[in-house]
Design a protein around this motif. Structure first.
Motif, PDB file in Angstrom:
ATOM      1  N   ARG A 506      24.109  62.772  26.685  1.00 16.84           N
ATOM      2  CA  ARG A 506      24.246  61.944  28.528  1.00 16.84           C
ATOM      3  C   ARG A 506      25.950  62.131  28.358  1.00 16.84           C
ATOM      4  NH1 ARG A 506      19.065  58.519  28.531  1.00 16.84           N
ATOM      5  NH2 ARG A 506      17.316  60.152  29.044  1.00 16.84           N
ATOM      6  N   GLN A 507      26.761  61.510  27.477  1.00 16.68           N
ATOM      7  CA  GLN A 507      28.427  60.853  27.478  1.00 16.68           C
ATOM      8  C   GLN A 507      28.204  62.314  28.006  1.00 16.68           C
ATOM      9  OE1 GLN A 507      29.099  59.566  23.542  1.00 16.68           O
ATOM     10  NE2 GLN A 507      27.725  57.706  23.538  1.00 16.68           N
ATOM     11  N   ASP A 508      28.478  63.620  27.874  1.00 10.39           N
ATOM     12  CA  ASP A 508      29.403  64.496  27.784  1.00 10.39           C
ATOM     13  C   ASP A 508      28.076  65.867  28.535  1.00 10.39           C
ATOM     14  OD1 ASP A 508      31.256  66.696  28.839  1.00 10.39           O
ATOM     15  OD2 ASP A 508      32.817  66.238  27.053  1.00 10.39           O
ATOM     16  N   PRO A 509      27.305  66.047  29.697  1.00  6.34           N
ATOM     17  CA  PRO A 509      26.696  66.428  29.802  1.00  6.34           C
ATOM     18  C   PRO A 509      27.266  68.292  29.768  1.00  6.34           C
ATOM     19  CG  PRO A 509      26.471  65.470  31.812  1.00  6.34           C
ATOM     20  CD  PRO A 509      27.564  64.994  30.710  1.00  6.34           C
ATOM     21  N   ALA A 510      28.203  68.530  30.156  1.00  3.41           N
ATOM     22  CA  ALA A 510      28.939  69.509  30.647  1.00  3.41           C
ATOM     23  C   ALA A 510      29.801  70.145  29.319  1.00  3.41           C
ATOM     24  CB  ALA A 510      29.961  69.837  31.350  1.00  3.41           C
ATOM     25  N   ARG A 511      29.467  69.562  28.127  1.00  5.13           N
ATOM     26  CA  ARG A 511      30.223  70.483  27.330  1.00  5.13           C
ATOM     27  C   ARG A 511      28.616  69.936  25.828  1.00  5.13           C
ATOM     28  NH1 ARG A 511      36.673  69.034  26.344  1.00  5.13           N
ATOM     29  NH2 ARG A 511      35.491  67.198  26.939  1.00  5.13           N
ATOM     30  N   ARG A 512      27.899  68.795  25.830  1.00  2.00           N
ATOM     31  CA  ARG A 512      27.170  69.261  24.961  1.00  2.00           C
ATOM     32  C   ARG A 512      25.526  70.066  24.925  1.00  2.00           C
ATOM     33  NH1 ARG A 512      28.895  63.387  23.408  1.00  2.00           N
ATOM     34  NH2 ARG A 512      31.260  62.930  22.901  1.00  2.00           N
TER      35      ARG A 512
END
Length: 567
Positions: A506-512
């Motif tokens: 959730r801290q960086d949903p686009a790249r994780r």
């Protein structure tokens, strides 16, 4: 050596050289063509790689968690092999190969000193071509290395007790028994050789060295402690100095949880007290075929009070009894008994291999294995029955052609050698079997067995810049991972790993992305939005982003079916 009576060639030295080359090829073909395979190889290779990368030599890690199950000696040697070769595909197998060649050389040399070149060469060849030895020594596990240390210890002790007195060899034997303890606690079992020696000495068996000098006995035994303390003291000092509770727990586990507790109350591999008899009969083929003739011959020599038989055979019995008393048993536990069995067989082999009954048994074994391989492979290729589909799940179907080629070659060997030269037939069949397995089978099986294919596929899906979080992972997943990855612990319950993974994503949903074992996701991931990465090691693996996560859902404890054993 120049005056030794050769077995086959005109010069015993050429025979020994030819055998050495054959042994190197039989055990080494395929090195560099595969990655570590489960169950244990990826674990040790991962620990060794992390040692090299982070310099944590005293406290091994599996991911970010400590790995307290085994002392670090084996991983140290793998790391050293990597520093020399620069290739993990080569380095992780080199300690086992070195141990195997050393064991063969020791058995040959000791048998030659006790008897003669012919008996010694046949003993080494019998050991090399025993299925249990060849298979295990081609794997990168701790037990092949342990076998090397214990055989070195037995060699030193027997040089002193039978061919001595030689206090230097006694000291060397005690030292290598200590190295065996620092590698895997049961290395101390090499010192059980002193028990049949005491029996033989009190009853005036021959030939036997009768060394005096109590302080030298004590000094040799003190050397047993030297390698143990060389590993133990720095670890204890560092753990005490830094006050890290994780290091304190590691010390407690490695000293007690993985030794006394594991022997008395093992977590798995529970078998009956007679389990090892089946291992001897089946896994020790073709050596075990000789036992109906060897047992009466051994008994006759024991009645003559021949200490050359009492010491190795007595040690084998003590080793079997020790491991039989523990509820937990694995076939590799009695692997160190094999070299001593080959040594005790050495003087009998020239006569045994001339017996028609022995040759017929070896011929039947070769024919049975080659015929079974050929028939099974032909059925799988042309009829493809249900059992073939289950076996090849996730594997290249071309594996059946490897099996068919091996079986067909074995049948040709059988037709050529027949009963009269059956031992030669087994040698040739063994060369074909392990050669094709290493050169053809390794590359074909590697993608699935090592998890390399699924990890490459996962990276191709996520892209080069994304970070992949590993959920309910196995060691081969982290070892074979491509590009940036993170993990959430290995021993943590799956629900806890899942919760930490989702929070991290959730801290960086686009790249994780999260790479997960199918069972660990439970009903908390929408599989229509997730991507099935592939099948590896009898497991299904998925990759998903944050939009596939079902909000407010956590996999239940019932779904946490973590299994620390692999195929």
């Amino acid at each position: 050596m120049s005056h030794a009576h050769p077995l086959w060639l005109r010069d015993a030295r050429w025979e020994l050289l030819l055998f050495g080359v054959f042994a190197l090829l039989l055990l080494g073909l395929g090195i560099g063509l595969r990655d570590p395979w489960p169950s244990d190889e990826p674990r040790f290779a991962l620990v060794a790689r992390l040692m090299v990368e982070h310099g944590q030599w005293l406290f091994p890690h599996r991911g970010h968690e400590l790995y307290p199950d085994k002392p670090p000696v084996f991983m140290w040697l793998q790391a050293l092999a990597y520093m020399i070769t620069g290739q993990w595909r080569v380095a992780f197998l080199l300690p086992s190969l070195a141990a195997a060649l050393t064991v063969l050389a020791l058995v040959y040399d000791l048998a030659r000193r006790l008897w003669n070149h012919r008996s010694a060469l046949l003993a080494a060849a019998t050991l090399l071509l025993t299925i249990h030895f060849t298979y295990q020594m081609r794997n990168a596990q701790i037990d092949p290395l342990l076998l090397g240390w214990i055989t070195l210890a037995n060699y030193g002790l027997l040089r002193h007790l039978l061919l001595g007195p030689s206090w230097r060899w006694f000291a060397a034997g005690c030292f290598f028994a200590g190295v065996g303890v620092a590698t895997k606690g049961v290395g101390v079992l090499a010192l059980l050789m002193l028990i049949p020696y005491v029996v033989a000495r009190r009853n005036h068996w021959q030939p036997l060295a009768l060394p005096n000098g109590g302080w030298r006995w004590a000094g040799g035994l003190a050397l047993f402690l030297l390698p143990i303390l060389g590993w133990l003291l720095p670890m204890l000092l560092v753990a005490h100095a830094d006050g890290d509770p994780q290091h304190a727990a590691y010390v407690q586990n490695i000293l007690f949880g993985q030794t006394v507790h594991r022997y008395a109350t093992p977590p798995g591999h529970i078998h009956s007290p007679f389990y090892f008899l089946g291992i001897v009969v089946v896994d020790w083929l073709p050596l075990s075929l000789l036992l109906p003739w060897a047992l009466p011959a051994w008994w006759r020599r024991l009645k003559r009070r021949d200490a050359r038989f009492l010491l190795p055979l007595g040690w084998i019995v003590l080793l079997l009894l020790f491991f039989s008393f523990s509820p937990g048993k694995r076939d590799v536990y009695i692997l160190p008994a094999l070299p001593m069995a080959a040594l005790a067989l050495a003087p009998l082999l020239p006569g045994l291999l001339r017996r028609r009954g022995v040759r017929l048994a070896v011929f039947a074994l070769t024919l049975l294995l080659a015929g079974t391989m050929s028939v099974a492979a032909a059925l799988a290729i042309h009829r493809h029955p249900a059992w073939a589909g289950k076996i090849e799940q996730g594997l290249d179907p071309q594996i059946w052609w490897v099996l068919l080629s091996t079986g067909a070659a074995g049948l040709v060997v059988v037709a050529f050698t027949r009963v009269r030269r059956a031992p030669l037939g087994w040698l040739l069949f063994g060369g074909v079997l392990w050669g094709l397995y290493g050169l053809w089978g390794y590359p074909m099986l590697n993608g699935d067995r090592s998890a390399r294919n699924v990890m490459l596929h996962a990276r191709a899906i996520a892209g080069p810049d994304a970070t992949i979080g590993l959920l309910a992972w196995k060691e081969q997943n982290l070892l074979m991972a491509q590009g940036p990855v993170t993990e959430f612990g290995f021993l943590k319950p799956w629900p806890q790993q899942y919760a930490e993974a989702i929070a991290w994503q959730r801290q960086d949903p686009a790249r994780r992305w999260i790479f997960s074992l199918d069972d660990a996701m439970g009903q908390c991931v929408d599989r229509h939005r997730a991507i099935h990465v592939g099948h590896a090691n009898r497991r299904e693996w998925w990759l998903f982003k944050a939009d596939a996560v079902i909000a407010g859902c956590t996999p239940s404890l019932a779904e946490n079916a973590a299994d620390d054993t692999d195929n």
